[in-house]
Design a protein around this motif. Sequence first.
Motif, mmCIF file in Angstrom:
data_model
loop_
_atom_site.group_PDB
_atom_site.id
_atom_site.type_symbol
_atom_site.label_atom_id
_atom_site.label_comp_id
_atom_site.label_asym_id
_atom_site.label_seq_id
_atom_site.Cartn_x
_atom_site.Cartn_y
_atom_site.Cartn_z
ATOM 1 N N UNK A 1 4.289 41.250 0.325
ATOM 2 C CA UNK A 1 3.159 42.121 -0.005
ATOM 3 C C UNK A 1 3.575 43.035 -1.156
ATOM 4 N N UNK A 2 2.687 43.241 -2.120
ATOM 5 C CA UNK A 2 2.968 44.151 -3.227
ATOM 6 C C UNK A 2 2.743 45.579 -2.747
ATOM 7 N N UNK A 3 3.818 46.340 -2.671
ATOM 8 C CA UNK A 3 3.772 47.706 -2.169
ATOM 9 C C UNK A 3 3.562 48.634 -3.353
ATOM 10 N N UNK A 4 2.345 49.125 -3.511
ATOM 11 C CA UNK A 4 1.937 49.885 -4.691
ATOM 12 C C UNK A 4 1.806 51.365 -4.367
ATOM 13 N N UNK A 5 2.464 52.204 -5.176
ATOM 14 C CA UNK A 5 2.504 53.645 -4.911
ATOM 15 C C UNK A 5 1.790 54.430 -6.012
#
Length: 381
Positions: free
Chosen positions: A283-287
């Motif tokens: 999963x692309x963990x975007x902050x």
Amino acid sequence: MTLWQHQLRKLQAIAEQRRYRFRLKSVKGFVSLALVGAILSVAIAACSGNNTNNSSAETPNASPVAASKDNIELTLVSFSVTKAAHEAIIPKFVEQWKKEHNQTVIFKQSYGGSGSQTRAVIDGLEADVVHLALAGDTSKIEKAGLIQPGWEKEVPNDGIVSKTVAALVTRPGNPKGLKTWADLGKDGVKLITADPKTSGIAKWNFLALWNSVIKTGGDDAKATEFVTKVYQNVPILTKDAREATDTFAKQGQGDALINYENEVILAKQKGEKVEYVVPDVNISIDNPVAVVDKNVDKHGTREVAEGFVKFLYTPEAQQEFVKLGFRPVDEKLAQTKEVTDKFPKVKTLGTVQDFGGWSEIDKKFFADGGVFDQVQAKIKR
């Protein structure tokens, strides 16, 4: 509200009352309205004169004082695993701002679980800038009236300034042979992870597990069955990512730990012996990062806060994120040999958009009575 603005509102109210009362049917009524109108004109002129070239004209509660000070204080509130990156980036920004504006920026910093930090800001922690683990947390601050709608469009990449993926940390030699998400549901495996109710990374961990089923052909029923098996193998849900890491590494609990890839890379850079796997379904963990509008206008720090946020997207700052294990949001930087050599390629990458965005995700999975609560209710510890 200033005295002039207070008087202006009173006069406007009087004018409105007289308009209905007299409706200009008499000379007396007309003269009364004319007098009020004249007073209003003077009041408006006075207000305009007092607020020329002053941001307070648009934002009555804004304080312009900070912009003229030699030192200016900026409060950054972020989630725990960004601390090392910000500690490297902040001195570079302070140096640049001093050179360009002849002003010293003094940072107050607060780090903790993203969910906890979000609640702290809503409850009164006067952050000027928030860098949180997920856009859903930023949206909660927006809904509380502290951030103006459209914040994600004010900066590049929809407000996402750092990103990573989920990693599976194992014991030395990986004695349980854990290589995929499916392995975490096996009998006899103990997993350490944080609580999605208080931690942003824990929400990402849950999504990584759920995503691993959906992206390989499973449906919601199969995904629910799988995450239930996994969370049955979790002896304790920690408050945040930092506590989860300490529980696994320092207290020796568990066979595996789900953590941000950047945290694992940083640990290795510090000389710790860490073995980990980056599952190729991930999963692309975007902050995201955002300026807290209500607070910067109150503090008079909008210019420097926006300057700091803008600086986080520069190649110089992004390079610091990369050094400390974050995958760059800058596509040009992402294609460099340094980056491609540093980060394992993920074959199947899920995104928040695949699940309808954070509003839908929170409603389905993490709201009271949602999927996570249903899973927990089935587990006997």
